[in-house]
Design a protein around this motif. Sequence first.
Motif, PDB file in Angstrom:
ATOM      1  N   ALA A  47     -16.118 -97.559  -7.571  1.00  0.00           N
ATOM      2  CA  ALA A  47     -17.188 -96.579  -7.380  1.00  0.00           C
ATOM      3  C   ALA A  47     -16.654 -95.309  -6.727  1.00  0.00           C
ATOM      4  O   ALA A  47     -17.005 -94.190  -7.124  1.00  0.00           O
ATOM      5  CB  ALA A  47     -18.315 -97.185  -6.531  1.00  0.00           C
ATOM      6  N   ALA A  48     -15.784 -95.481  -5.737  1.00  0.00           N
ATOM      7  CA  ALA A  48     -15.190 -94.313  -5.074  1.00  0.00           C
ATOM      8  C   ALA A  48     -14.300 -93.533  -6.031  1.00  0.00           C
ATOM      9  O   ALA A  48     -14.310 -92.298  -6.043  1.00  0.00           O
ATOM     10  CB  ALA A  48     -14.394 -94.756  -3.854  1.00  0.00           C
ATOM     11  N   ALA A  49     -13.539 -94.259  -6.853  1.00  0.00           N
ATOM     12  CA  ALA A  49     -12.648 -93.595  -7.806  1.00  0.00           C
ATOM     13  C   ALA A  49     -13.446 -92.820  -8.851  1.00  0.00           C
ATOM     14  O   ALA A  49     -13.098 -91.686  -9.204  1.00  0.00           O
ATOM     15  CB  ALA A  49     -11.751 -94.628  -8.485  1.00  0.00           C
ATOM     16  N   ALA A  50     -14.522 -93.430  -9.351  1.00  0.00           N
ATOM     17  CA  ALA A  50     -15.336 -92.761 -10.361  1.00  0.00           C
ATOM     18  C   ALA A  50     -15.976 -91.491  -9.808  1.00  0.00           C
ATOM     19  O   ALA A  50     -16.135 -90.495 -10.526  1.00  0.00           O
ATOM     20  CB  ALA A  50     -16.417 -93.709 -10.877  1.00  0.00           C
ATOM     21  N   ALA A  51     -16.321 -91.522  -8.517  1.00  0.00           N
ATOM     22  CA  ALA A  51     -16.960 -90.359  -7.895  1.00  0.00           C
ATOM     23  C   ALA A  51     -15.955 -89.293  -7.474  1.00  0.00           C
ATOM     24  O   ALA A  51     -16.357 -88.170  -7.160  1.00  0.00           O
ATOM     25  CB  ALA A  51     -17.769 -90.805  -6.679  1.00  0.00           C
ATOM     26  N   SER A  52     -14.675 -89.630  -7.464  1.00  0.00           N
ATOM     27  CA  SER A  52     -13.663 -88.722  -6.915  1.00  0.00           C
ATOM     28  C   SER A  52     -12.733 -88.127  -7.964  1.00  0.00           C
ATOM     29  O   SER A  52     -11.726 -87.525  -7.596  1.00  0.00           O
ATOM     30  CB  SER A  52     -12.826 -89.474  -5.859  1.00  0.00           C
ATOM     31  N   GLN A  53     -13.036 -88.322  -9.245  1.00  0.00           N
ATOM     32  CA  GLN A  53     -12.173 -87.743 -10.273  1.00  0.00           C
ATOM     33  C   GLN A  53     -12.216 -86.213 -10.185  1.00  0.00           C
ATOM     34  O   GLN A  53     -13.286 -85.635  -9.973  1.00  0.00           O
ATOM     35  CB  GLN A  53     -12.620 -88.202 -11.654  1.00  0.00           C
ATOM     36  N   TRP A  54     -11.077 -85.588 -10.348  1.00  0.00           N
ATOM     37  CA  TRP A  54     -11.021 -84.131 -10.237  1.00  0.00           C
ATOM     38  C   TRP A  54     -10.309 -83.547 -11.448  1.00  0.00           C
ATOM     39  O   TRP A  54      -9.493 -84.198 -12.094  1.00  0.00           O
ATOM     40  CB  TRP A  54     -10.324 -83.709  -8.945  1.00  0.00           C
ATOM     41  N   ASP A  55     -10.654 -82.312 -11.744  1.00  0.00           N
ATOM     42  CA  ASP A  55     -10.136 -81.622 -12.916  1.00  0.00           C
ATOM     43  C   ASP A  55      -8.967 -80.732 -12.502  1.00  0.00           C
ATOM     44  O   ASP A  55      -9.145 -79.816 -11.705  1.00  0.00           O
ATOM     45  CB  ASP A  55     -11.251 -80.775 -13.535  1.00  0.00           C
TER      46      ASP A  55
END
Length: 408
Positions: A148-156
């Motif tokens: 959940a943290a990884a999905a919310a923390s993806q960056w471009d």
Amino acid sequence: MADLANLGLDEGGHLLVTHGLDALSPGERLTVTGSHPALGIHLAAWCREHGHQVAWTDAGPSGSPRAGRAGGTADDTTVVIVKGSAGERRWQGAERAGLAAGPPAAHANAAWGLAARGALVEAGGPPIGAQWSERDHVWADIAPQLYAAAAASQWDPATAVDWTAPLGGAPPEVERAVVQLMTYLVENEQAALIIPARLLSQLHPHYREVMQLLATQAADEARHVEVFTRRAVLSGGEPGTSSAGGRASLQTLLDEPDFTTAAFLLSVLGEGTFLDLLRFIAEHAPDQVTADVTRLAARDEARHVAFGVAHTAHLARADRHYLGTLRQAVERRHAALRDTAGLNAEVFGALVLLGAGSWSPEAIRRGWAAVRDLQDRMDEGRRRRLAAIGFPDDEAAELSALHTRNFM
């Protein structure tokens, strides 16, 4: 009773018939009415295909309406179906793929294939060829939260970093040091991308949270490869050097066949050590781009390390003897790399120069001390993570000292 009105069986009417039959037991009867002109013919064929019987039909326009549908006309068709047992037999031997709620099953049946966790699985489907189907060999209780943290923390990479920011007034040799470090980071991150992708491909999908987490980990590493590559060539020059010893060190990670030992060597020891390296580069970065790409990568790597530690500790608690397997993996890797040159000399020199900022003797002394302090922090972090997994302090210190000089 199922009233289809003017809906044909080939327009979705069969769903209403099936819905009506689902509420009955084999041998019970369902009355179907409707005004579609081919209803009687279609129902007769449909019943033969699905193992039901037509007990009685009024298929002609001359018959009176049989159903109590308001507004029924003499053109309605009425068919009485006797439910067969073929549908019941189809699901004999079916089993649930674990529970939809609660923890995943201790063992994931290969016959479940790609079924969703908790689904009723019809027998006879193709088994999945997953290598890892035991919960303790892949699981960590923290995996759902980390995903959940990884999905919310993806960056471009295109927007999270200002690629137009000036590189600053650092001496050309410091810029070359940054280029060398970026080249080294790309090489290591490419290995860190391949490993979770390989583990993911052999994981039973019943453990979906771990599968999702590994997928985000691979996506993280793909971004790191991109931003480090872009920074390496941002000043217009060529990338730095790649040592044979460094590639040999990474190859031992790619060759590790076991899920847990691969995660342990990569994430607990390698990426854990890399966290300190990335923070060092960010701290001493001569420009904002370098600081940003290493800071963002470190944030991602912290999740990878957290899963590696949590999973390895989970398995060590379930099987205390597994600590011996982990120790053997460290010793085996150390023996395989004993005769290699270790850390690329150009990388070590680049770290010293980055910490120094210039070639003056006093600055080099300062940079040298900073790198020695970095190595001490790396060792301390490895010992702390090994102790968290379950190794006694003295054994943790011994194993940390055996970790590859190439950092990853």
